[in-house]
Design a protein around this motif. Structure first.
Motif, PDB file in Angstrom:
ATOM      1  N   VAL A  15     -26.055  47.972  16.615  1.00  0.00           N
ATOM      2  CA  VAL A  15     -24.918  47.192  17.331  1.00  0.00           C
ATOM      3  C   VAL A  15     -25.308  47.144  18.862  1.00  0.00           C
ATOM      4  O   VAL A  15     -25.548  48.190  19.368  1.00  0.00           O
ATOM      5  N   ALA A  16     -25.163  45.982  19.473  1.00  0.00           N
ATOM      6  CA  ALA A  16     -25.597  45.936  20.963  1.00  0.00           C
ATOM      7  C   ALA A  16     -24.511  45.046  21.525  1.00  0.00           C
ATOM      8  O   ALA A  16     -23.843  44.445  20.860  1.00  0.00           O
ATOM      9  N   LEU A  17     -24.596  45.474  22.766  1.00  0.00           N
ATOM     10  CA  LEU A  17     -23.715  44.570  23.701  1.00  0.00           C
ATOM     11  C   LEU A  17     -24.897  43.818  24.254  1.00  0.00           C
ATOM     12  O   LEU A  17     -25.615  44.279  25.169  1.00  0.00           O
TER      13      LEU A  17
ATOM     14  N   PRO B 254     -20.499  41.449  21.818  1.00  0.00           N
ATOM     15  CA  PRO B 254     -20.894  42.553  20.873  1.00  0.00           C
ATOM     16  C   PRO B 254     -21.745  41.747  19.616  1.00  0.00           C
ATOM     17  O   PRO B 254     -21.072  40.774  19.306  1.00  0.00           O
TER      18      PRO B 254
ATOM     19  N   PHE C 195     -27.796  44.952  26.570  1.00  0.00           N
ATOM     20  CA  PHE C 195     -27.189  45.660  27.845  1.00  0.00           C
ATOM     21  C   PHE C 195     -27.197  47.043  27.462  1.00  0.00           C
ATOM     22  O   PHE C 195     -27.417  48.029  28.073  1.00  0.00           O
ATOM     23  N   SER C 196     -26.723  47.391  26.268  1.00  0.00           N
ATOM     24  CA  SER C 196     -26.516  48.553  25.651  1.00  0.00           C
ATOM     25  C   SER C 196     -26.592  48.708  24.127  1.00  0.00           C
ATOM     26  O   SER C 196     -26.377  47.487  23.548  1.00  0.00           O
ATOM     27  N   TRP C 197     -26.865  49.690  23.429  1.00  0.00           N
ATOM     28  CA  TRP C 197     -26.967  49.465  21.965  1.00  0.00           C
ATOM     29  C   TRP C 197     -26.644  50.896  21.288  1.00  0.00           C
ATOM     30  O   TRP C 197     -26.940  51.911  21.908  1.00  0.00           O
ATOM     31  N   ILE C 198     -26.198  50.876  20.030  1.00  0.00           N
ATOM     32  CA  ILE C 198     -26.260  52.173  19.410  1.00  0.00           C
ATOM     33  C   ILE C 198     -26.802  51.902  17.948  1.00  0.00           C
ATOM     34  O   ILE C 198     -26.988  50.835  17.427  1.00  0.00           O
TER      35      ILE C 198
ATOM     36  N   ALA D 277     -33.835  48.706  26.389  1.00  0.00           N
ATOM     37  CA  ALA D 277     -32.583  48.072  27.288  1.00  0.00           C
ATOM     38  C   ALA D 277     -33.593  46.837  27.749  1.00  0.00           C
ATOM     39  O   ALA D 277     -34.543  46.733  27.850  1.00  0.00           O
TER      40      ALA D 277
END
Lengths: 139, 392
Positions: free
Chosen positions: A91-93, A103, A69-72, A116
């Motif tokens: 780290v991802a959601l 997470p 869904f999102s990541w850093i 994504a």
């Protein structure tokens, strides 16, 4: 990772709401709450359903399938001594097939390859004698 | 979005900020947080032409890193505070405490209230270093994966925005560079060295998509304001700055602490989308009426999200809005004229209130926005926050 005794990262402390989730991870099962009234899932767990307020919750094993869904990408380690050997890490959601987000870390690919909606599957990792974390890798 | 609540702040122009005070902003104050809080509060009281005995309320917010309201009341020798409250809260409360002071006065608990934030944010408790290094309660689902610091939290939101709308490093860099141009003119600012886009792009990657210069400063210092009724304000030393409107809130499923955003519906939008209707309705003005905006900027990115949430531009348009120069001092919406949390200092957003008051009083020297009449202040970046509309 070095020996389990030397594990310096935060380890989850289960509570009455979360104990079945962490117990499931120890058995390599990704357990999430399911509302027996409105049939929706929720994560993190709670004492009532966040969608309909029902207290009729049960635990169901999730498929383990999800997507980004999102990541850093963490490049600067904090605290430094603990994460210096891990950076860069992702780290991802993660959006699970059951419709909840969780997470986690994406492992098994280069940080640059994460995009994504990338399909993922759960991959359990034992980090101490008691604790197994649900990580995710490319499906 | 964000269905407006049936009620909204209903005390337009009935209360005013009549005094402001600060300490120096530094990386190492060498002083207790209590001393900083007392100095800023005493300065604000004196700026209003009052004495501590004229004050009967005090309110602040902290993360267990500050001197509590009763300690500051004791230090100032406020004789009998009828309202003394500490919010356990982050930057989201920076405007809420002012609105709560108004609520306390309106309820008859106090007549004149000091609001402050004080912190040794660099030499003492460093918010940027992350929360307690443990994994229980809400952090059991985040910290075990090395998701710990606020830059790491906010980067997740920024990435989601990037996925939804596209976002270039230069679009973030424009924010950092523009705010630095303002800080260069601000004697209070901690960072006054000019910054170019090349400087921004060359700054160290911290957590993608953030570089070092996307992240705010860490500061030792304090700010305070004095709030009272418009009626009392008329006889005071300074020209009153009236509170036209305000709002606090966020969306559904805000999570179990300020970091937690697991259940948040859409990370490309933050609290500002949910308070916009209430905010503008309470003040009876529109975004076009704002002359100067002090927008919470713990990260470059949070300004983009709030410009969209509060309706200064459309969804996904903030990057080009900023690239067009609109947030520069000579643009149609000067933003963070003091340099913001990114370049002036991080007093957890309360320094934005100080700057707004100075701008409306015409006291901002070379960084003054000519003839500024209406100011916006905001506080918060993620699931909850507060904002005010002020006027001279």
């Amino acid at each position: 990772m070095s020996s389990p005794e030397a594990y310096a990262k935060p380890v989850p402390v289960p509570d009455p709401d979360s104990a079945p989730f962490w117990a499931g991870c120890r058995e390599q099962r990704l357990m999430i709450q399911h509302c027996d009234d409105c049939s929706r899932h929720q994560f993190p767990p709670s004492n009532i359903c966040a969608h309909c307020g029902s207290g009729r919750l049960s635990w169901k094993q999730a498929s383990g399938a999800g997507k980004v869904f999102s990541w850093i990408v963490v490049r600067h380690p904090v605290p430094r001594p603990v994460y210096i050997d891990d950076v860069p890490y992702v780290v991802a959601l993660v959006e699970l097939a059951e419709g909840v987000r969780m997470p986690s870390n994406v492992v098994g690919c280069a940080p640059e390859d994460v995009v994504a909606d990338m399909p993922l599957k759960v991959a359990f990792k034992q980090v101490t004698e008691e604790v197994v974390l649900p990580l995710f890798e490319p499906a | 979005m964000g269905t407006a609540r049936r009620s909204a702040y209903a005390l337009k122009d009935k209360y005013a900020i009549v005094g402001i005070g600060t300490t120096d902003y530094s990386a190492n104050s060498g002083r207790t947080v209590r001393a900083l809080a007392i100095e800023a509060s005493a300065n604000a009281i004196s700026d209003a032409g009052l004495k501590p005995a004229d004050v009967d309320g005090i309110v602040s917010y902290n993360f267990n890193d500050s001197a509590p309201a009763i300690a500051v009341a004791t230090g100032l020798d406020i004789p009998n505070a009828g309202y003394a409250v500490d919010f356990l809260a982050g930057g989201n409360a920076a405007n809420l405490i002012v609105l709560s002071a108004v609520a306390a006065i309106e309820a008859g608990l106090a007549d004149t209230v000091v609001c402050y934030r004080a912190m040794n944010g660099r030499s003492g408790f460093r918010l940027g270093g992350g929360r307690e290094f443990r994994a229980l309660g809400p952090t059991q689902y985040t910290a075990p994966f090395g998701w710990i610091t606020y830059p790491q939290a906010m980067a997740m939101w920024c990435r989601r925005y990037q996925i939804e709308y596209g976002l270039t490093p230069e679009q973030l860099g424009n924010v950092a560079v523009t705010l630095r141009e303002n800080a260069v003119l601000n004697p209070r600012a901690m960072q006054r060295k000019p910054m170019t886009m090349d400087d921004y792009l060359a700054s160290r990657p911290i957590v993608d998509p953030f570089r070092m210069f996307d992240i705010c400063l860490e500061t030792d210092g304090a700010c305070a304001v004095v709030v009272t009724s418009a009626e009392r304000a008329r006889d005071m030393k300074q020209k009153p700055v009236y509170i036209m409107g305000g709002a606090y809130g966020g969306g559904p499923q805000q999570g179990d602490d300020l970091f937690d955003c697991i259940r948040w519906p859409d990370h490309s939008k933050n609290y500002s989308h949910y308070i916009a209707d209430d905010l503008w309705r309470s003040a009876g003005v529109t975004p076009n009426d704002v002359d100067v905006a002090e927008i919470y900027d713990c990260f470059t990115y949070s300004i983009l999200m709030q410009l969209e949430g509060l309706g200064f531009c459309g969804l996904g348009e903030a990057g080009s809005y900023i690239a067009d120069g609109h947030i520069r001092r000579d643009g149609k919406l000067p933003v963070n004229t003091h340099g913001g949390l990114l370049s002036e200092g991080y007093i957890h957003g309360f320094n934005h209130v100080i700057e707004a008051v100075e701008q409306l009083r015409g006291q901002s020297g070379p960084r003054q926005v000519p003839d500024a009449e209406i100011a916006l202040t905001t506080a918060g970046a993620m699931t909850c926050g507060s904002a005010m509309i002020l006027r001279r």
